[in-house]
Design a protein around this motif. Sequence first.
Motif, PDB file in Angstrom:
ATOM      1  N   TYR A  52     -33.254  89.834 -51.113  1.00 42.02           N
ATOM      2  CA  TYR A  52     -33.247  89.344 -52.489  1.00 42.02           C
ATOM      3  C   TYR A  52     -34.390  90.000 -53.273  1.00 42.02           C
ATOM      4  O   TYR A  52     -35.503  90.141 -52.764  1.00 42.02           O
ATOM      5  CB  TYR A  52     -33.423  87.819 -52.508  1.00 42.02           C
ATOM      6  CG  TYR A  52     -33.463  87.217 -53.902  1.00 42.02           C
ATOM      7  CD1 TYR A  52     -32.287  86.867 -54.546  1.00 42.02           C
ATOM      8  CD2 TYR A  52     -34.667  87.016 -54.562  1.00 42.02           C
ATOM      9  CE1 TYR A  52     -32.308  86.316 -55.818  1.00 42.02           C
ATOM     10  CE2 TYR A  52     -34.703  86.476 -55.833  1.00 42.02           C
ATOM     11  CZ  TYR A  52     -33.512  86.127 -56.454  1.00 42.02           C
ATOM     12  OH  TYR A  52     -33.544  85.594 -57.733  1.00 42.02           O
ATOM     13  N   ASP A  56     -32.035  90.847 -58.840  1.00 42.68           N
ATOM     14  CA  ASP A  56     -30.880  89.986 -58.572  1.00 42.68           C
ATOM     15  C   ASP A  56     -30.821  88.828 -59.562  1.00 42.68           C
ATOM     16  O   ASP A  56     -29.733  88.394 -59.964  1.00 42.68           O
ATOM     17  CB  ASP A  56     -30.947  89.433 -57.144  1.00 42.68           C
ATOM     18  CG  ASP A  56     -30.563  90.464 -56.097  1.00 42.68           C
ATOM     19  OD1 ASP A  56     -29.592  91.198 -56.335  1.00 42.68           O
ATOM     20  OD2 ASP A  56     -31.234  90.520 -55.063  1.00 42.68           O
ATOM     21  N   HIS A  60     -27.466  88.631 -61.709  1.00 43.15           N
ATOM     22  CA  HIS A  60     -26.456  87.697 -61.207  1.00 43.15           C
ATOM     23  C   HIS A  60     -26.674  86.226 -61.570  1.00 43.15           C
ATOM     24  O   HIS A  60     -25.720  85.449 -61.529  1.00 43.15           O
ATOM     25  CB  HIS A  60     -26.364  87.808 -59.678  1.00 43.15           C
ATOM     26  CG  HIS A  60     -26.006  89.172 -59.192  1.00 43.15           C
ATOM     27  ND1 HIS A  60     -24.752  89.705 -59.353  1.00 43.15           N
ATOM     28  CD2 HIS A  60     -26.755  90.121 -58.568  1.00 43.15           C
ATOM     29  CE1 HIS A  60     -24.727  90.925 -58.839  1.00 43.15           C
ATOM     30  NE2 HIS A  60     -25.926  91.201 -58.349  1.00 43.15           N
ATOM     31  N   LEU A  73     -24.034  86.295 -56.878  1.00 36.29           N
ATOM     32  CA  LEU A  73     -25.029  86.950 -56.027  1.00 36.29           C
ATOM     33  C   LEU A  73     -24.519  87.135 -54.598  1.00 36.29           C
ATOM     34  O   LEU A  73     -24.683  88.206 -53.998  1.00 36.29           O
ATOM     35  CB  LEU A  73     -26.332  86.157 -56.023  1.00 36.29           C
ATOM     36  CG  LEU A  73     -27.475  86.731 -55.183  1.00 36.29           C
ATOM     37  CD1 LEU A  73     -27.718  88.197 -55.512  1.00 36.29           C
ATOM     38  CD2 LEU A  73     -28.744  85.929 -55.380  1.00 36.29           C
TER      39      LEU A  73
END
Length: 257
Positions: A52, A56, A60, A73
């Motif tokens: 991660y 991200d 997302h 995600l």
Amino acid sequence: MVSTEALPDLSAYDAVLFDLDGVLTPTAEVHMHAWQTMFEALFAAWDITPPYTERDYFDHLDGKKRYDGVASLLRSRDVEVPWGDPSDPVTADTVCGIGNRKNVVFETVLRDEGIAPYPGSLALLDALAAAGTAVAVVSSSKNAEEVLAVAGIRDRFAVVMDGVIAERDHLASKPAPDVFVEAARMLDVDPARSAAVEDALSGVASAAAGGFSLVVGVDRGAGEQALTDAGAHVVVDDLSELVAAVTTPTRPEETTS
């Protein structure tokens, strides 16, 4: 960023609709921390790669309804889990269960540390109130009412279009235009005569798709060019930049004969 002379007068619009997290309050930072904490633990437990990253969040999660963000995600890592139900416990390996895990972290931080509006955002709200311009909140968060109350600004908004209403009425998540258009309807204004203020790429795209006359992007990390590409007409670093452009009606005692 644009020059001061080119900044729009938001009081020229029938209404201004504000996103909440990252626009009015720095709760986006709390959300970012909560998402990171939860997903890092999940990725480690499930051996999901790549790890991660902060990107991200912007790609997302930012601006989307909680469960839509989780699904987006996980899909980016080719992971599919059952959707589940909003009532799922935090231990459930479903989209809803995973989203609920994140919210536990968020609520703990909000309760323990509190939240205050951005000073520049508060100054703009003051200027718009003095100008008599209608304002509303359009947030994907189910925590919007609590955040506004903790921040001490709930009474400034006649309309709060949040994730609770969106779920109840089956409104599509940003970047679809549904939540912004519905908020305008609730406020009884025409998007074509109104302005929207957003910091998320999905939110900017939502307002642009909803036909708002002006879409202001607030760059809290998404990037000026990315916000412009998503549909922002103007991008600022902080809403304090827009205060001076607001036209406040002249009081009778201020006029000269």
